[in-house]
Motif scaffolding. Structure first.
Motif, PDB file in Angstrom:
ATOM      1  N   PHE A   3       0.807  -1.221   0.000  1.00 31.41           N
ATOM      2  CA  PHE A   3       0.000   0.000   0.000  1.00 31.41           C
ATOM      3  C   PHE A   3       0.838   1.269   0.000  1.00 31.41           C
ATOM      4  N   VAL A   4       2.116   1.172   0.318  1.00 30.24           N
ATOM      5  CA  VAL A   4       2.957   2.366   0.314  1.00 30.24           C
ATOM      6  C   VAL A   4       3.019   2.956  -1.092  1.00 30.24           C
ATOM      7  N   THR A   7       0.275   5.520  -1.727  1.00 28.89           N
ATOM      8  CA  THR A   7       0.251   6.720  -0.891  1.00 28.89           C
ATOM      9  C   THR A   7      -0.130   7.984  -1.671  1.00 28.89           C
ATOM     10  N   LEU A  10      -3.773   8.635  -1.626  1.00 34.28           N
ATOM     11  CA  LEU A  10      -4.313   9.244  -0.407  1.00 34.28           C
ATOM     12  C   LEU A  10      -4.409  10.754  -0.550  1.00 34.28           C
ATOM     13  N   THR A  34      -1.277  -7.612   1.500  1.00 36.29           N
ATOM     14  CA  THR A  34      -0.924  -7.102   2.823  1.00 36.29           C
ATOM     15  C   THR A  34      -1.335  -8.084   3.916  1.00 36.29           C
ATOM     16  N   ARG A  56       3.597  -0.951   8.057  1.00 30.48           N
ATOM     17  CA  ARG A  56       3.389   0.371   7.453  1.00 30.48           C
ATOM     18  C   ARG A  56       2.303   0.300   6.392  1.00 30.48           C
ATOM     19  N   ASP A  57       2.192  -0.835   5.718  1.00 33.89           N
ATOM     20  CA  ASP A  57       1.108  -1.012   4.754  1.00 33.89           C
ATOM     21  C   ASP A  57      -0.247  -0.995   5.445  1.00 33.89           C
ATOM     22  N   VAL A  60      -1.400   2.623   5.951  1.00 31.96           N
ATOM     23  CA  VAL A  60      -1.946   3.215   4.730  1.00 31.96           C
ATOM     24  C   VAL A  60      -3.323   2.620   4.421  1.00 31.96           C
ATOM     25  N   CYS A  63      -5.861   4.252   6.525  1.00 34.48           N
ATOM     26  CA  CYS A  63      -6.149   5.589   5.995  1.00 34.48           C
ATOM     27  C   CYS A  63      -7.125   5.522   4.828  1.00 34.48           C
ATOM     28  N   PHE A  64      -6.952   4.528   3.940  1.00 34.75           N
ATOM     29  CA  PHE A  64      -7.895   4.355   2.838  1.00 34.75           C
ATOM     30  C   PHE A  64      -9.286   4.032   3.340  1.00 34.75           C
TER      31      PHE A  64
END
Length: 109
Positions: A3-4, A7, A10, A34, A56-57, A60, A63-64
């Protein structure tokens, strides 16, 4: 990478205040990737720093999901194929047709 890579999407969602242009198929594939990475992060022995970098994925991804929850989908926006989500364009095509004729010009009787 997961997912990075998404970004920048986003920031696009934030600026547009909409998630109508979010690539859902790509989003689902990245979710599965993921999930598998998270699963293996707990199963396989690896250094702690690498194990933490897998998550970290997940940040993100959350956030989605948050953007999907707070931003409405603008159904009146025209997509890349020229279609709208509401019935605005389909009623315009029917109104412009001559009575007794279908869309291709043939008789509807």
């Amino acid at each position: 990478v997961g997912f990075v890579v998404m970004t920048p999407q986003l920031f696009i969602n934030y600026k547009m205040k909409s998630v109508a242009h979010l690539p859902w198929r790509y989003f689902c594939y990245k979710f599965l990737n993921t999930f598998i990475d998270d699963l293996f992060a707990f199963i396989i022995r690896m250094p702690t720093l690498h194990r933490m970098s897998v998550f970290r994925d997940d940040i993100v991804f959350v956030c989605f999901l948050y953007q999907r929850w707070i931003y409405p989908v603008d159904r009146s926006r025209v997509n890349e194929f020229g279609h709208r989500g509401d019935d605005g364009d389909s009623s315009a095509g029917k109104a412009g047709a001559a009575p007794g004729k279908d869309k291709l010009g043939g008789s509807s009787r």
